[in-house]
Design a protein around this motif. Structure first.
Motif, mmCIF file in Angstrom:
data_model
loop_
_atom_site.group_PDB
_atom_site.id
_atom_site.type_symbol
_atom_site.label_atom_id
_atom_site.label_comp_id
_atom_site.label_asym_id
_atom_site.label_seq_id
_atom_site.Cartn_x
_atom_site.Cartn_y
_atom_site.Cartn_z
ATOM 1 N N ALA A 75 0.801 -1.234 0.000
ATOM 2 C CA ALA A 75 0.000 0.000 0.000
ATOM 3 C C ALA A 75 0.829 1.278 0.000
ATOM 4 C CB ALA A 75 -0.949 0.001 1.197
ATOM 5 N N THR A 76 1.878 1.340 0.813
ATOM 6 C CA THR A 76 2.661 2.575 0.878
ATOM 7 C C THR A 76 3.356 2.834 -0.453
ATOM 8 O OG1 THR A 76 3.021 2.233 3.252
ATOM 9 C CG2 THR A 76 4.447 3.830 2.133
ATOM 10 N N GLY A 77 3.978 1.798 -1.018
ATOM 11 C CA GLY A 77 4.628 1.949 -2.316
ATOM 12 C C GLY A 77 3.642 2.256 -3.426
ATOM 13 N N ARG A 78 2.465 1.625 -3.376
ATOM 14 C CA ARG A 78 1.428 1.899 -4.375
ATOM 15 C C ARG A 78 0.976 3.348 -4.275
ATOM 16 N NH1 ARG A 78 -1.648 -1.095 -7.555
ATOM 17 N NH2 ARG A 78 -0.868 -3.011 -6.581
ATOM 18 N N GLY A 79 0.842 3.833 -3.042
ATOM 19 C CA GLY A 79 0.466 5.232 -2.846
ATOM 20 C C GLY A 79 1.506 6.186 -3.426
ATOM 21 N N VAL A 80 2.788 5.851 -3.256
ATOM 22 C CA VAL A 80 3.865 6.664 -3.829
ATOM 23 C C VAL A 80 3.729 6.717 -5.350
ATOM 24 C CG1 VAL A 80 6.360 6.782 -4.219
ATOM 25 C CG2 VAL A 80 5.483 6.246 -1.939
ATOM 26 N N ALA A 81 3.459 5.572 -5.956
ATOM 27 C CA ALA A 81 3.308 5.513 -7.410
ATOM 28 C C ALA A 81 2.091 6.314 -7.874
ATOM 29 C CB ALA A 81 3.183 4.052 -7.860
ATOM 30 N N ILE A 82 0.992 6.195 -7.149
ATOM 31 C CA ILE A 82 -0.226 6.927 -7.511
ATOM 32 C C ILE A 82 0.004 8.430 -7.412
ATOM 33 C CG2 ILE A 82 -2.586 7.453 -6.759
ATOM 34 C CD1 ILE A 82 -2.806 4.471 -5.952
ATOM 35 N N ALA A 84 14.409 7.700 -10.496
ATOM 36 C CA ALA A 84 15.428 7.026 -9.684
ATOM 37 C C ALA A 84 14.843 6.840 -8.296
ATOM 38 C CB ALA A 84 16.708 7.855 -9.621
ATOM 39 N N ILE A 85 15.072 5.665 -7.719
ATOM 40 C CA ILE A 85 14.489 5.347 -6.411
ATOM 41 C C ILE A 85 15.586 4.919 -5.450
ATOM 42 C CG2 ILE A 85 12.840 3.904 -5.162
ATOM 43 C CD1 ILE A 85 11.294 3.593 -7.772
ATOM 44 N N GLN A 86 15.775 5.694 -4.401
ATOM 45 C CA GLN A 86 16.738 5.341 -3.361
ATOM 46 C C GLN A 86 16.013 4.533 -2.293
ATOM 47 O OE1 GLN A 86 17.889 7.998 -0.229
ATOM 48 N NE2 GLN A 86 20.060 7.668 -0.621
ATOM 49 N N GLY A 87 16.412 3.281 -2.140
ATOM 50 C CA GLY A 87 15.730 2.398 -1.199
ATOM 51 C C GLY A 87 14.937 1.359 -1.960
ATOM 52 N N PHE A 88 15.228 0.070 -1.735
ATOM 53 C CA PHE A 88 14.508 -0.997 -2.431
ATOM 54 C C PHE A 88 13.961 -1.994 -1.418
ATOM 55 C CE2 PHE A 88 13.774 -4.172 -5.801
ATOM 56 C CZ PHE A 88 13.312 -3.341 -6.810
ATOM 57 N N GLY A 89 13.470 -1.441 -0.310
ATOM 58 C CA GLY A 89 12.782 -2.269 0.669
ATOM 59 C C GLY A 89 11.322 -2.386 0.267
ATOM 60 N N ASN A 90 10.455 -2.589 1.219
ATOM 61 C CA ASN A 90 9.045 -2.792 0.914
ATOM 62 C C ASN A 90 8.447 -1.618 0.141
ATOM 63 O OD1 ASN A 90 6.458 -4.106 1.097
ATOM 64 N ND2 ASN A 90 5.917 -2.653 2.690
ATOM 65 N N VAL A 91 8.731 -0.397 0.593
ATOM 66 C CA VAL A 91 8.142 0.781 -0.050
ATOM 67 C C VAL A 91 8.769 1.050 -1.415
ATOM 68 C CG1 VAL A 91 7.741 3.272 0.140
ATOM 69 C CG2 VAL A 91 7.555 1.825 2.165
ATOM 70 N N ALA A 111 10.607 -0.857 -3.385
ATOM 71 C CA ALA A 111 10.428 -1.935 -4.356
ATOM 72 C C ALA A 111 9.009 -1.938 -4.915
ATOM 73 C CB ALA A 111 10.749 -3.284 -3.723
ATOM 74 N N SER A 112 8.023 -1.779 -4.041
ATOM 75 C CA SER A 112 6.628 -1.745 -4.512
ATOM 76 C C SER A 112 6.395 -0.558 -5.435
ATOM 77 C CB SER A 112 5.669 -1.675 -3.318
ATOM 78 O OG SER A 112 5.742 -2.847 -2.534
ATOM 79 N N ALA A 113 6.942 0.600 -5.054
ATOM 80 C CA ALA A 113 6.797 1.786 -5.899
ATOM 81 C C ALA A 113 7.451 1.563 -7.254
ATOM 82 C CB ALA A 113 7.409 3.002 -5.209
ATOM 83 N N ALA A 114 8.632 0.943 -7.257
ATOM 84 C CA ALA A 114 9.343 0.679 -8.509
ATOM 85 C C ALA A 114 8.540 -0.243 -9.413
ATOM 86 C CB ALA A 114 10.716 0.073 -8.211
ATOM 87 N N VAL A 115 8.018 -1.321 -8.848
ATOM 88 C CA VAL A 115 7.249 -2.290 -9.638
ATOM 89 C C VAL A 115 6.007 -1.640 -10.243
ATOM 90 C CG1 VAL A 115 5.823 -4.370 -9.480
ATOM 91 C CG2 VAL A 115 8.086 -4.322 -8.404
ATOM 92 N N ILE A 116 5.293 -0.879 -9.450
ATOM 93 C CA ILE A 116 4.038 -0.287 -9.927
ATOM 94 C C ILE A 116 4.300 0.840 -10.925
ATOM 95 C CG2 ILE A 116 1.948 0.942 -9.201
ATOM 96 C CD1 ILE A 116 2.276 -0.693 -6.520
ATOM 97 N N LEU A 117 5.313 1.669 -10.671
ATOM 98 C CA LEU A 117 5.656 2.717 -11.634
ATOM 99 C C LEU A 117 6.119 2.112 -12.952
ATOM 100 C CD1 LEU A 117 7.479 5.298 -9.346
ATOM 101 C CD2 LEU A 117 5.382 5.700 -10.653
ATOM 102 N N GLU A 159 8.643 12.272 -1.771
ATOM 103 C CA GLU A 159 9.235 11.776 -0.527
ATOM 104 C C GLU A 159 8.547 10.498 -0.028
ATOM 105 O OE1 GLU A 159 10.966 15.883 1.437
ATOM 106 O OE2 GLU A 159 9.075 15.092 2.177
ATOM 107 N N ALA A 160 9.098 9.361 -0.408
ATOM 108 C CA ALA A 160 8.544 8.091 0.053
ATOM 109 C C ALA A 160 9.025 7.747 1.454
ATOM 110 C CB ALA A 160 8.918 6.976 -0.913
#
Length: 224
Positions: A36-43, A62-69, A71-77, A165-166
């Motif tokens: 949800a948090t990463g999806r929200g970042v992408a939205i 560019a995404i700094q940090g590939f943890g839960n947030v 990584a999810s943001a990267a996949v959805i974007l 700011e994620a």
């Protein structure tokens, strides 16, 4: 969270699933909560691009940090059509001006015993430090790791036009002033990473009304 629900249920004598959120699915948790948090970042990123008149399919990030947030943001974007050219975590970063294969990187991290980017290699991908990632020539920079990453000493070198700011507090106050003066748009963390909180609310609503929504419905309600 499971322990709290179990203890509260024993003390009250009836099920208390609604007392906390972020629970396992089997104890009243919500589908979609993990992403949800990463999806929200992408939205939020997509909505920002719409407002400035830019097509996400013509956007680099560019995404700094590939943890839960992160990584999810990267996949959805990536699924939305954005070109992710750099990602990083505590083990270092990966860079490819042609765009990274995010599904392959995500699969690598899932299989990695430490769940890190280390060890990943592919044609055209070069290593990059976390500090270098912040200064990438991209449209969107998403700091999704630690606080105070964009500071007074590096804000003047940030080349991104937009920062989402994620992470919590990734930009210092003096950096904010520098970025504002340079015309860089910053989406603050209280909005950018609110997706997890929103879905926690939706989890609470489901618990109160004895509902269980499919992930698609949860995602749709979060976006609306």
């Amino acid at each position: 969270m499971a322990w709290i629900v179990d203890t509260a249920t024993m003390l009250e004598g009836h099920t208390m699933n609604e007392i906390v959120t972020g629970k396992p699915i089997t104890l009243g948790g919500s589908l979609g909560r993990k992403e949800a948090t990463g999806r929200g970042v992408a939205i939020v990123t997509n909505e920002l691009l719409k407002r400035v008149g830019k097509d996400i399919k013509e956007t680099t990030a560019a995404i700094q940090g590939f943890g839960n947030v992160g990584a999810s943001a990267a996949v959805i974007l990536d699924q939305m059509g954005a070109k992710i050219i750099a990602v990083s975590d505590i083990s270092g970063g990966l860079y490819s001006p042609a765009g990274l294969d995010i599904p392959a990187i995500y699969a690598h991290v899932e299989k990695n015993p430490k769940h890190l980017l280390e060890g990943y290699s592919a044609k055209g991908v070069t290593p990059m430090s976390n500090e270098e990632l912040l200064l990438c020539d991209v449209d969107v920079l998403i700091p999704a790791a630690l606080e105070q990453q964009i500071r007074g000493d590096n804000a003047g070198q940030v080349r991104a036009k937009y920062i989402v700011e994620a992470a919590n507090g990734p930009t210092t106050r003096d950096a904010d002033a520098i970025l504002q003066e340079r015309g860089v748009i910053v989406v603050p963390d209280i909005l950018a990473n609110a997706g997890g909180v929103v879905v926690s609310y939706l989890e609470w609503v489901q618990n109160l009304q004895a509902l269980f929504w499919e992930e698609g419905e949860v995602n749709a309600k979060m976006q609306s």
